[in-house]
Design a protein around this motif. Structure first.
Motif, PDB file in Angstrom:
ATOM      1  N   ALA A 159      47.878  29.528  42.989  1.00  0.00           N
ATOM      2  CA  ALA A 159      48.177  29.760  44.397  1.00  0.00           C
ATOM      3  C   ALA A 159      47.466  31.000  44.864  1.00  0.00           C
ATOM      4  O   ALA A 159      47.550  32.047  44.248  1.00  0.00           O
ATOM      5  N   GLY A 160      46.774  30.919  45.991  1.00  0.00           N
ATOM      6  CA  GLY A 160      46.038  32.054  46.511  1.00  0.00           C
ATOM      7  C   GLY A 160      46.822  32.779  47.559  1.00  0.00           C
ATOM      8  O   GLY A 160      48.020  32.568  47.731  1.00  0.00           O
ATOM      9  N   ASN A 161      46.130  33.640  48.327  1.00  0.00           N
ATOM     10  CA  ASN A 161      46.796  34.407  49.372  1.00  0.00           C
ATOM     11  C   ASN A 161      46.513  33.830  50.745  1.00  0.00           C
ATOM     12  O   ASN A 161      46.667  34.496  51.754  1.00  0.00           O
ATOM     13  N   GLY A 162      46.099  32.566  50.758  1.00  0.00           N
ATOM     14  CA  GLY A 162      45.934  31.915  52.033  1.00  0.00           C
ATOM     15  C   GLY A 162      44.523  31.933  52.552  1.00  0.00           C
ATOM     16  O   GLY A 162      44.262  31.465  53.654  1.00  0.00           O
ATOM     17  N   GLY A 163      43.555  32.465  51.803  1.00  0.00           N
ATOM     18  CA  GLY A 163      42.192  32.484  52.307  1.00  0.00           C
ATOM     19  C   GLY A 163      41.206  32.692  51.198  1.00  0.00           C
ATOM     20  O   GLY A 163      41.545  33.084  50.088  1.00  0.00           O
ATOM     21  N   GLY A 164      39.931  32.392  51.470  1.00  0.00           N
ATOM     22  CA  GLY A 164      38.873  32.617  50.504  1.00  0.00           C
ATOM     23  C   GLY A 164      38.651  31.433  49.610  1.00  0.00           C
ATOM     24  O   GLY A 164      39.473  30.528  49.494  1.00  0.00           O
ATOM     25  N   ASP A 165      37.465  31.409  48.974  1.00  0.00           N
ATOM     26  CA  ASP A 165      37.137  30.339  48.048  1.00  0.00           C
ATOM     27  C   ASP A 165      37.814  30.580  46.719  1.00  0.00           C
ATOM     28  O   ASP A 165      38.151  31.695  46.358  1.00  0.00           O
ATOM     29  N   THR A 166      37.983  29.539  45.943  1.00  0.00           N
ATOM     30  CA  THR A 166      38.527  29.645  44.598  1.00  0.00           C
ATOM     31  C   THR A 166      37.534  29.085  43.613  1.00  0.00           C
ATOM     32  O   THR A 166      36.670  28.276  43.956  1.00  0.00           O
ATOM     33  N   ASP A 167      37.653  29.509  42.367  1.00  0.00           N
ATOM     34  CA  ASP A 167      36.743  29.003  41.358  1.00  0.00           C
ATOM     35  C   ASP A 167      37.282  27.713  40.770  1.00  0.00           C
ATOM     36  O   ASP A 167      38.298  27.186  41.204  1.00  0.00           O
ATOM     37  N   ALA A 168      36.590  27.222  39.744  1.00  0.00           N
ATOM     38  CA  ALA A 168      36.983  25.936  39.189  1.00  0.00           C
ATOM     39  C   ALA A 168      38.373  25.980  38.593  1.00  0.00           C
ATOM     40  O   ALA A 168      39.053  24.959  38.501  1.00  0.00           O
ATOM     41  N   GLY A 170      40.877  27.507  39.885  1.00  0.00           N
ATOM     42  CA  GLY A 170      41.875  27.648  40.928  1.00  0.00           C
ATOM     43  C   GLY A 170      42.261  29.065  41.240  1.00  0.00           C
ATOM     44  O   GLY A 170      43.157  29.298  42.042  1.00  0.00           O
ATOM     45  N   GLY A 171      41.602  30.067  40.631  1.00  0.00           N
ATOM     46  CA  GLY A 171      41.960  31.454  40.893  1.00  0.00           C
ATOM     47  C   GLY A 171      41.325  31.974  42.165  1.00  0.00           C
ATOM     48  O   GLY A 171      40.301  31.480  42.631  1.00  0.00           O
ATOM     49  N   GLU A 172      41.968  33.008  42.720  1.00  0.00           N
ATOM     50  CA  GLU A 172      41.447  33.676  43.914  1.00  0.00           C
ATOM     51  C   GLU A 172      40.516  34.809  43.484  1.00  0.00           C
ATOM     52  O   GLU A 172      40.909  35.688  42.715  1.00  0.00           O
ATOM     53  N   PRO A 173      39.245  34.813  43.929  1.00  0.00           N
ATOM     54  CA  PRO A 173      38.326  35.872  43.501  1.00  0.00           C
ATOM     55  C   PRO A 173      38.777  37.250  43.984  1.00  0.00           C
ATOM     56  O   PRO A 173      39.299  37.393  45.093  1.00  0.00           O
ATOM     57  N   LEU A 174      38.522  38.252  43.162  1.00  0.00           N
ATOM     58  CA  LEU A 174      38.830  39.634  43.516  1.00  0.00           C
ATOM     59  C   LEU A 174      37.530  40.417  43.668  1.00  0.00           C
ATOM     60  O   LEU A 174      36.601  40.250  42.875  1.00  0.00           O
ATOM     61  N   GLY A 175      37.472  41.278  44.684  1.00  0.00           N
ATOM     62  CA  GLY A 175      36.370  42.202  44.850  1.00  0.00           C
ATOM     63  C   GLY A 175      36.714  43.541  44.223  1.00  0.00           C
ATOM     64  O   GLY A 175      37.854  43.804  43.828  1.00  0.00           O
ATOM     65  N   ARG A 176      35.709  44.413  44.149  1.00  0.00           N
ATOM     66  CA  ARG A 176      35.941  45.724  43.557  1.00  0.00           C
ATOM     67  C   ARG A 176      36.970  46.495  44.361  1.00  0.00           C
ATOM     68  O   ARG A 176      36.899  46.573  45.591  1.00  0.00           O
ATOM     69  N   TYR A 177      37.961  47.044  43.667  1.00  0.00           N
ATOM     70  CA  TYR A 177      39.070  47.831  44.203  1.00  0.00           C
ATOM     71  C   TYR A 177      40.095  46.981  44.960  1.00  0.00           C
ATOM     72  O   TYR A 177      41.028  47.542  45.553  1.00  0.00           O
ATOM     73  N   ASP A 178      39.965  45.656  44.965  1.00  0.00           N
ATOM     74  CA  ASP A 178      41.049  44.825  45.475  1.00  0.00           C
ATOM     75  C   ASP A 178      42.264  45.006  44.575  1.00  0.00           C
ATOM     76  O   ASP A 178      42.135  45.177  43.353  1.00  0.00           O
ATOM     77  N   ALA A 179      43.456  44.949  45.175  1.00  0.00           N
ATOM     78  CA  ALA A 179      44.694  45.188  44.432  1.00  0.00           C
ATOM     79  C   ALA A 179      45.610  43.972  44.517  1.00  0.00           C
ATOM     80  O   ALA A 179      45.760  43.367  45.578  1.00  0.00           O
ATOM     81  N   VAL A 180      46.206  43.627  43.392  1.00  0.00           N
ATOM     82  CA  VAL A 180      47.165  42.527  43.300  1.00  0.00           C
ATOM     83  C   VAL A 180      48.557  43.120  43.164  1.00  0.00           C
ATOM     84  O   VAL A 180      48.809  43.948  42.276  1.00  0.00           O
ATOM     85  N   VAL A 181      49.461  42.710  44.048  1.00  0.00           N
ATOM     86  CA  VAL A 181      50.835  43.204  44.024  1.00  0.00           C
ATOM     87  C   VAL A 181      51.641  42.396  43.023  1.00  0.00           C
ATOM     88  O   VAL A 181      51.686  41.160  43.091  1.00  0.00           O
TER      89      VAL A 181
END
Length: 206
Positions: A159-168, A170-181
């Protein structure tokens, strides 16, 4: 699942001649990114340090500082010098007489402030794996420092955060310094290659 996108955070002037971006704070009485103690009990931010100089005082707070960009910060705390290399967290009193020098150039630092007697903050640097997901539990923030990674809800639900592409996977890609709560239900899991900062904010027992 909540992801804080670093690129979307508002930069604010920082005392070191750079900028700071607030990732999270509680309570958020003064607004994200306020570079003074706005009455919060804990505060997590990433600051750019562009010149040498004194650090602000945070009475009643404890601080954990980690260099996450650049190579070296020469931190002086109450007259004692501490060479802080990249990815080596350092704890000191928020009201200490402190100043930083930049022998190898500009840096970025991850700052964790907690109110003494109410909360205790911890920063751990984890090397990610593509084979074993790293969970981010309730009371934690996982911050991608370097590399490529994706995050999925616990159990591989993807499950993603409602936006953005996912990889094969099903994960949501993270950019540098993005934070996961972190969460105790559907605990986010991070897969990839690189380094992750895991910030834990623990209440202090009475």
């Amino acid at each position: 699942m909540e992801i804080i996108r670093f690129a979307e955070l508002k930069p604010r002037p920082w005392h070191t001649g750079g900028v700071t971006r607030a990732l999270a704070s509680f309570p958020d009485a003064a607004g994200p990114g306020t570079p003074q103690d706005g009455g919060w009990d804990w505060h997590i931010s990433i600051a750019e340090v562009a010149k040498a100089g004194p650090y602000p005082s945070f009475p009643g707070m404890e601080r954990v500082l980690t260099v996450v960009g650049g190579e070296l910060l020469l931190l002086t705390v109450d007259g004692a010098e501490h060479p802080l290399e990249k990815y080596r967290p350092f704890r000191f009193a928020g009201d200490a007489d402190s100043a930083g020098a930049l022998p190898t150039g500009d840096i970025r630092e991850l700052n964790v402030l907690t109110r003494t007697g109410a909360y205790k903050g911890y920063t751990s640097i984890i090397e990610l794996s593509k084979k074993r997901a790293h969970p981010v539990f309730a009371g934690q923030l996982g911050i991608l420092l370097q590399g490529q990674a994706t995050v999925s809800a616990g159990g591989g639900a993807g499950a993603g955060n409602g936006g953005g592409d996912t990889d094969a996977g099903g994960g949501e890609p993270l950019g540098r310094y993005d934070a996961v709560v972190g969460s105790g239900t559907g605990t986010p899991e991070i897969l990839g290659r690189g380094f992750l900062a895991v910030v834990s904010i623990d209440p202090v027992a009475d």
